[in-house]
Write an enzyme that holds these catalytic residues in place. Sequence first.
Site, PDB file in Angstrom:
ATOM      1  N   GLY A 285      11.501  -6.374  13.422  1.00 44.90           N
ATOM      2  CA  GLY A 285      11.150  -6.299  12.007  1.00 44.90           C
ATOM      3  C   GLY A 285      12.264  -5.692  11.176  1.00 44.90           C
ATOM      4  N   LYS A 363       1.096  -4.992   8.011  1.00 45.00           N
ATOM      5  CA  LYS A 363       1.237  -4.248   6.755  1.00 45.00           C
ATOM      6  C   LYS A 363       0.913  -5.067   5.509  1.00 45.00           C
ATOM      7  CE  LYS A 363       6.218  -5.202   6.680  1.00 45.00           C
ATOM      8  NZ  LYS A 363       7.566  -4.626   6.672  1.00 45.00           N
ATOM      9  N   ILE A 401       5.716   5.444  12.308  1.00 44.38           N
ATOM     10  CA  ILE A 401       5.988   5.132  10.909  1.00 44.38           C
ATOM     11  C   ILE A 401       4.681   4.793  10.213  1.00 44.38           C
ATOM     12  CG2 ILE A 401       7.149   3.534   9.346  1.00 44.38           C
ATOM     13  CD1 ILE A 401       9.296   3.220  11.471  1.00 44.38           C
ATOM     14  N   SER A 402       4.404   5.522   9.136  1.00 51.19           N
ATOM     15  CA  SER A 402       3.190   5.276   8.366  1.00 51.19           C
ATOM     16  C   SER A 402       3.572   4.866   6.943  1.00 51.19           C
ATOM     17  CB  SER A 402       2.295   6.507   8.371  1.00 51.19           C
ATOM     18  OG  SER A 402       1.032   6.212   7.799  1.00 51.19           O
ATOM     19  N   LYS A 405       0.200   4.060   1.616  1.00 50.73           N
ATOM     20  CA  LYS A 405      -1.114   3.433   1.471  1.00 50.73           C
ATOM     21  C   LYS A 405      -2.161   4.101   2.354  1.00 50.73           C
ATOM     22  CE  LYS A 405       0.723  -1.058   0.052  1.00 50.73           C
ATOM     23  NZ  LYS A 405       2.070  -0.525  -0.208  1.00 50.73           N
ATOM     24  N   LEU A 444      12.379  -1.602  -0.099  1.00 49.87           N
ATOM     25  CA  LEU A 444      13.035  -2.739  -0.745  1.00 49.87           C
ATOM     26  C   LEU A 444      13.589  -3.702   0.290  1.00 49.87           C
ATOM     27  CD1 LEU A 444      15.019  -0.818  -3.491  1.00 49.87           C
ATOM     28  CD2 LEU A 444      13.010  -2.228  -3.857  1.00 49.87           C
ATOM     29  N   THR A 467       1.015  -8.339 -10.361  1.00 46.57           N
ATOM     30  CA  THR A 467      -0.443  -8.234 -10.348  1.00 46.57           C
ATOM     31  C   THR A 467      -1.003  -7.550 -11.591  1.00 46.57           C
ATOM     32  OG1 THR A 467      -0.237  -6.209  -9.051  1.00 46.57           O
ATOM     33  CG2 THR A 467      -0.612  -8.261  -7.843  1.00 46.57           C
ATOM     34  N   ARG A 534      -5.048  -7.496  -6.407  1.00 49.85           N
ATOM     35  CA  ARG A 534      -5.598  -8.159  -5.234  1.00 49.85           C
ATOM     36  C   ARG A 534      -6.528  -7.211  -4.478  1.00 49.85           C
ATOM     37  NH1 ARG A 534      -0.021 -10.002  -2.542  1.00 49.85           N
ATOM     38  NH2 ARG A 534       0.301  -7.783  -2.905  1.00 49.85           N
ATOM     39  N   GLU A 537      -5.808  -3.325  -3.230  1.00 53.27           N
ATOM     40  CA  GLU A 537      -4.660  -2.725  -3.899  1.00 53.27           C
ATOM     41  C   GLU A 537      -5.089  -1.629  -4.867  1.00 53.27           C
ATOM     42  OE1 GLU A 537      -0.986  -5.844  -4.156  1.00 53.27           O
ATOM     43  OE2 GLU A 537      -2.484  -5.940  -5.737  1.00 53.27           O
TER      44      GLU A 537
END
Length: 608
Positions: A285, A363, A401-402, A405, A444, A467, A534, A537
């Site tokens: 990833g 994710k 890794i968190s 959110k 990013l 959004t 969405r 979110e």
Amino acid sequence: MTYRQRMSLFAVMDSVIVLTAIFFSRFLVTASFYIVTIPILVSSIVLLISHHFYSLKFKLYKKAWEYASVEELLIIFKSVTLSILTAGLVQQLINHDIYFRVLVVTWLLNILLIGGSRFCWRILGNFVLNKANNKKRTLIIGAGSAGIMVARQLKRSNEAELLPVGFIDDDSRKMNLDILGIPVLGRVSEIENIVRLQNIDHIIIAIPSLKKRELNVIFNECVKTKVKTQYLPMIEDLITGKVSINQFRDVKVEDLLGRDPVELDIESISEYIKDKIILVTGAGGSIGSEICRQISNFAPKKLLLLGHGENSIYSVDLELRNTFSNSSIEFIPIIGDLKDLNKMMTIMKNFQPDVVYHAAAHKHVPLMEEYPEEAVKNNLIGTVNLAKAASSYKVGTFVMISTDKAVNPTSVMGATKRLAEMMIQYFDTVSETKFVTVRFGNVLESRGSVVPLFKKQIENGGPVTVTHPDMVRYFMTIPEASRLVIQAGALSKGGEIFVLDMGEPLKIVDLAKKLIKLSGYKDDEIDIIFTGIRPGEKLYEELLKKEEGYEQQIYPNIYIGKRSLIYVNEIEDIITNYLIFDKEDLKRRLLDLANNRMMDHALLGASF
């Protein structure tokens, strides 16, 4: 013109000047046409010989006069002065007399004519050979040493497409001055008006030491002009010769985060990575692969690349082998599924890693709302399986890794990551392994980030979809996120949640506008449309819950959050029964537990 041709031209020119100057000086001093005498003839020959001797000694003919400065003028001064002194000495030896007035006038004429010939050559180079036809009128922001170097280079270069016509600088001492013939037109706050009045086609930000927050302020002013803006390379790259002063780069979106990137504590990281066995999950990833790249710089003994997708693992393995072909690092690609506990146990048993970086996760918020069971399997069960295997085989450090959110989550993805955080903190209390979590915001250019989506939409001519006009997010770059993860492993004592101080959040709509500008379009050329929030979110994200707070700063811009309650039994119940819950019930249970709305049991233990 070749070097030999240039040298011949200047030598002949100087010879004519030196030979005629003393005779003309004799005429000016005596007001008589009787100027050809034996002493004057001898003096002229001595002047000619000594001038060429000193010119060669001081390398006067090797100078590129298109780039002349004070140093070149000093060489002319020394050559002329020493040749006059030599002529005076010869006069004293032969005639027992020195023609002081003649020599002084000769000195003045030589300085004027020889210096003037070089000045005319430079004017010829600047205004005849280097015509400004079809060049873009350029505004340089920063009238310091870097800005002056840029202006000088652009003015001297025949190939440059840019013509500097003005400086911008906030230093009041430079206001209304001309530097290299280029006026300082005003301050940063006046950029928009100056661009309009001066018909500017191009802007260069020439302040290499500029901090990200200051760059953001300047760029926001440049955005108003709809003129292409570029940035001078980093001062380190200029010094080391990686780039030249006229190699400008476009302003990148990561330049606009409004803060300086986190730097690594090289010494502490090297101690726990060098010659160690490192396992990275999700190695194919965007985050996982960057962690692999940065870890490889610290010379681990083995780097295990664990992932579920064979193509991405193959690609990063091939890249690392090529990049670090001269190192002794053993890169080992592993295809495996975190949900397979036996496979995780086998990997830990066979390779005995010292450090585990857990970057694998689902994710995508909307997709996980549609398939909550997949989020549970990958984000929660996969993390628990990996943690159990690491604990069983006494891995030294486990870094998960968190995401932001996971704080007061409103989405399934955020809830499963929050429950995974709880389990990591639980394992730290019952294991010899140090378990820690690193939490940060949007990355990013990572897969699933809005930036690649916006870029693709802009390439297709728009519209760019946002959004909600008020939606804000914290952002960091992929290298910055990876550095934070690696640094957390070096700083960890066990059980911490590390958080990066990410500065001020950015409005997504502002980010979209900046990307449109950076892509070379005007605001009215690419439309922005709002599609609505969405499922799952939030308008804004948080990095810590209220009760977690900032416990302490242990490294510049890196904080540790306070521990919060952990509900191991309830998490175990979800892991055991998630398949029998319907979608809505599972989503409700995940969100209730992650938001501490199910507080029937505190941390009592579990059957893991």
